[in-house]
Write a protein that holds these residues in place. Structure first.
Motif, PDB file in Angstrom:
ATOM      1  N   LYS A  58      -5.475  11.637   4.359  1.00 42.67           N
ATOM      2  CA  LYS A  58      -6.207  10.878   3.364  1.00 42.67           C
ATOM      3  C   LYS A  58      -5.275  10.255   2.327  1.00 42.67           C
ATOM      4  O   LYS A  58      -5.536   9.189   1.802  1.00 42.67           O
ATOM      5  N   GLY A  59      -4.191  10.941   1.990  1.00 38.39           N
ATOM      6  CA  GLY A  59      -3.237  10.399   1.041  1.00 38.39           C
ATOM      7  C   GLY A  59      -1.950  10.038   1.746  1.00 38.39           C
ATOM      8  O   GLY A  59      -1.492  10.772   2.604  1.00 38.39           O
ATOM      9  N   TYR A  60      -1.342   8.896   1.400  1.00 36.48           N
ATOM     10  CA  TYR A  60      -0.118   8.498   2.100  1.00 36.48           C
ATOM     11  C   TYR A  60       1.110   8.619   1.220  1.00 36.48           C
ATOM     12  O   TYR A  60       2.222   8.349   1.666  1.00 36.48           O
ATOM     13  N   GLY A  61       0.933   9.028  -0.027  1.00 34.05           N
ATOM     14  CA  GLY A  61       2.077   9.299  -0.882  1.00 34.05           C
ATOM     15  C   GLY A  61       3.086   8.180  -0.911  1.00 34.05           C
ATOM     16  O   GLY A  61       2.761   7.048  -1.226  1.00 34.05           O
ATOM     17  N   GLU A  62       4.326   8.485  -0.524  1.00 28.49           N
ATOM     18  CA  GLU A  62       5.405   7.508  -0.522  1.00 28.49           C
ATOM     19  C   GLU A  62       5.529   6.793   0.824  1.00 28.49           C
ATOM     20  O   GLU A  62       6.507   6.102   1.061  1.00 28.49           O
ATOM     21  N   ASP A  63       4.574   6.970   1.679  1.00 28.81           N
ATOM     22  CA  ASP A  63       4.619   6.361   3.010  1.00 28.81           C
ATOM     23  C   ASP A  63       4.133   4.907   2.932  1.00 28.81           C
ATOM     24  O   ASP A  63       2.952   4.615   3.135  1.00 28.81           O
ATOM     25  N   VAL A  64       5.064   4.016   2.641  1.00 25.60           N
ATOM     26  CA  VAL A  64       4.722   2.604   2.494  1.00 25.60           C
ATOM     27  C   VAL A  64       4.266   2.027   3.826  1.00 25.60           C
ATOM     28  O   VAL A  64       3.341   1.194   3.874  1.00 25.60           O
ATOM     29  N   TYR A  65       4.879   2.451   4.897  1.00 23.39           N
ATOM     30  CA  TYR A  65       4.497   2.011   6.239  1.00 23.39           C
ATOM     31  C   TYR A  65       2.999   2.222   6.455  1.00 23.39           C
ATOM     32  O   TYR A  65       2.286   1.330   6.923  1.00 23.39           O
ATOM     33  N   GLU A  66       2.512   3.422   6.121  1.00 25.64           N
ATOM     34  CA  GLU A  66       1.101   3.722   6.320  1.00 25.64           C
ATOM     35  C   GLU A  66       0.223   3.034   5.285  1.00 25.64           C
ATOM     36  O   GLU A  66      -0.894   2.616   5.582  1.00 25.64           O
ATOM     37  N   LYS A 235      11.210   0.564  -1.862  1.00 25.54           N
ATOM     38  CA  LYS A 235      11.140   1.591  -2.904  1.00 25.54           C
ATOM     39  C   LYS A 235      10.632   1.067  -4.238  1.00 25.54           C
ATOM     40  O   LYS A 235       9.909   1.761  -4.952  1.00 25.54           O
ATOM     41  N   THR A 236      11.011  -0.143  -4.607  1.00 24.02           N
ATOM     42  CA  THR A 236      10.641  -0.655  -5.923  1.00 24.02           C
ATOM     43  C   THR A 236       9.229  -1.229  -5.898  1.00 24.02           C
ATOM     44  O   THR A 236       8.706  -1.615  -4.848  1.00 24.02           O
ATOM     45  N   ILE A 240       7.475  -3.395  -2.834  1.00 25.66           N
ATOM     46  CA  ILE A 240       6.225  -2.938  -2.219  1.00 25.66           C
ATOM     47  C   ILE A 240       5.142  -3.996  -2.383  1.00 25.66           C
ATOM     48  O   ILE A 240       4.378  -4.267  -1.442  1.00 25.66           O
ATOM     49  N   LYS A 241       5.085  -4.608  -3.538  1.00 22.68           N
ATOM     50  CA  LYS A 241       4.108  -5.668  -3.774  1.00 22.68           C
ATOM     51  C   LYS A 241       4.321  -6.828  -2.811  1.00 22.68           C
ATOM     52  O   LYS A 241       3.364  -7.348  -2.215  1.00 22.68           O
ATOM     53  N   ARG A 242       5.579  -7.226  -2.646  1.00 27.67           N
ATOM     54  CA  ARG A 242       5.878  -8.332  -1.747  1.00 27.67           C
ATOM     55  C   ARG A 242       5.582  -7.958  -0.294  1.00 27.67           C
ATOM     56  O   ARG A 242       5.046  -8.770   0.472  1.00 27.67           O
ATOM     57  N   ALA A 243       5.889  -6.720   0.074  1.00 25.19           N
ATOM     58  CA  ALA A 243       5.603  -6.261   1.435  1.00 25.19           C
ATOM     59  C   ALA A 243       4.098  -6.301   1.707  1.00 25.19           C
ATOM     60  O   ALA A 243       3.663  -6.696   2.797  1.00 25.19           O
ATOM     61  N   LYS A 244       3.302  -5.927   0.734  1.00 24.53           N
ATOM     62  CA  LYS A 244       1.844  -5.974   0.885  1.00 24.53           C
ATOM     63  C   LYS A 244       1.365  -7.406   1.097  1.00 24.53           C
ATOM     64  O   LYS A 244       0.478  -7.654   1.926  1.00 24.53           O
ATOM     65  N   GLU A 245       1.935  -8.329   0.362  1.00 23.52           N
ATOM     66  CA  GLU A 245       1.545  -9.733   0.486  1.00 23.52           C
ATOM     67  C   GLU A 245       1.857 -10.267   1.875  1.00 23.52           C
ATOM     68  O   GLU A 245       1.036 -10.943   2.499  1.00 23.52           O
ATOM     69  N   ILE A 246       3.062  -9.957   2.360  1.00 24.88           N
ATOM     70  CA  ILE A 246       3.491 -10.439   3.668  1.00 24.88           C
ATOM     71  C   ILE A 246       2.653  -9.813   4.777  1.00 24.88           C
ATOM     72  O   ILE A 246       2.197 -10.491   5.703  1.00 24.88           O
ATOM     73  N   PHE A 247       2.442  -8.516   4.676  1.00 27.51           N
ATOM     74  CA  PHE A 247       1.684  -7.811   5.700  1.00 27.51           C
ATOM     75  C   PHE A 247       0.271  -8.378   5.805  1.00 27.51           C
ATOM     76  O   PHE A 247      -0.223  -8.655   6.903  1.00 27.51           O
TER      77      PHE A 247
END
Length: 270
Positions: A58-66, A235-236, A240-247
């Protein structure tokens, strides 16, 4: 060689290819998870969950991939409901629709392969990102060669690209030109992860002509190539914000590709 500008009717050669495809239906897709698997095969699990599959709790913590995947599950489910995939599930997707989809996928494959070649030369450090780019580039190159041979194509210059694929490739080009190299890896992930989800979710039996597509895609493990890499370098907050936009943008590009592949009940070849 197929003439991609022949108008509304299938040529004899094209219809022959359609018949050949029916005998080996859906074994080769440029988006297939196999193309991204640059590490050794490991034991794979078989599951068909009510939701698109997730490796997270339910929680993905630091798992940016997930995190990237979890935040786009609704779009994955939206894609699953599109006519192209629903007709595939029913087993009545017309061969010309499938062939058109495949031709566009080959164009996508060829162009992304070119970009990966450039990225594999450009990225020299860090070593693990370099290895990822080079390994993925080699996989794409091998697959591109196989696909062109299957369709008796010398190249893709004669293919009239549809708007959905054109937009998809523009996103890749923009990421390659303006973002950090790790973001190009992010841009590759949606197609790899989405196709595993779709294959698991579609209720396709072995009697269905598209069973081979399901079988070849449902056991993919994109986490082997992407998870550690993305979690290490994203990590930053800004990254992460940019990765979310691209994904998300690439997930929409996938949606648009499937949507554009079957918008009416009757389609000509091109």
């Amino acid at each position: 060689m197929l003439n991609m500008k022949m108008g509304k009717h299938c040529s004899i050669q094209t219809c022959w290819i359609v018949l050949c495809l029916l005998s080996t239906l859906s074994t080769t897709f440029a988006h297939s998870e196999d193309i991204h698997d640059v590490s050794n095969n490991q034991e794979r699990t078989h599951e068909n969950s009510k939701q698109c599959p997730s490796s997270a709790n339910k929680g993905y913590g630091e798992d940016v991939y997930e995190m990237l995947w979890q935040e786009n599950l609704n779009l994955a489910e939206k894609t699953l409901k599109l006519p192209f995939l629903q007709h595939m599930q029913s087993g009545n997707l017309q061969a010309d629709n499938y062939t058109t989809f495949m031709i566009q996928d080959i164009y996508y494959l060829a162009k992304v392969t070119d970009m990966l070649k450039e990225m594999s030369k450009k990225v020299q450090t860090p070593l693990d990102l370099k290895d990822f780019m080079q390994g993925t580039s080699k996989s794409y190159e091998i697959f591109k060669t196989e696909m062109l041979k299957t369709f008796n194509l010398k190249g893709v210059s004669e293919i009239k690209v549809v708007p959905a694929i054109e937009g998809y490739l523009k996103t890749y080009e923009s990421v390659m030109a303006k973002d950090k190299p790790i973001m190009f890896a992010v841009s590759l992930l949606p197609c790899s992860r989405l196709w595993v989800c779709l294959a698991k979710k579609l209720n396709i039996s072995p009697e269905n002509a598209y069973w081979t597509w399901k079988k070849n895609n449902m056991d993919g493990q994109p986490e082997k190539d992407f998870k550690a890499l993305l979690n290490k370098y994203l990590k930053t907050k800004d990254d992460i914000k940019r990765a979310k936009e691209i994904f998300k943008e690439q997930m929409w590009n996938e949606y648009n590709f499937f949507k554009e592949s079957l918008q009416t009940e009757h389609h000509s070849c091109w």
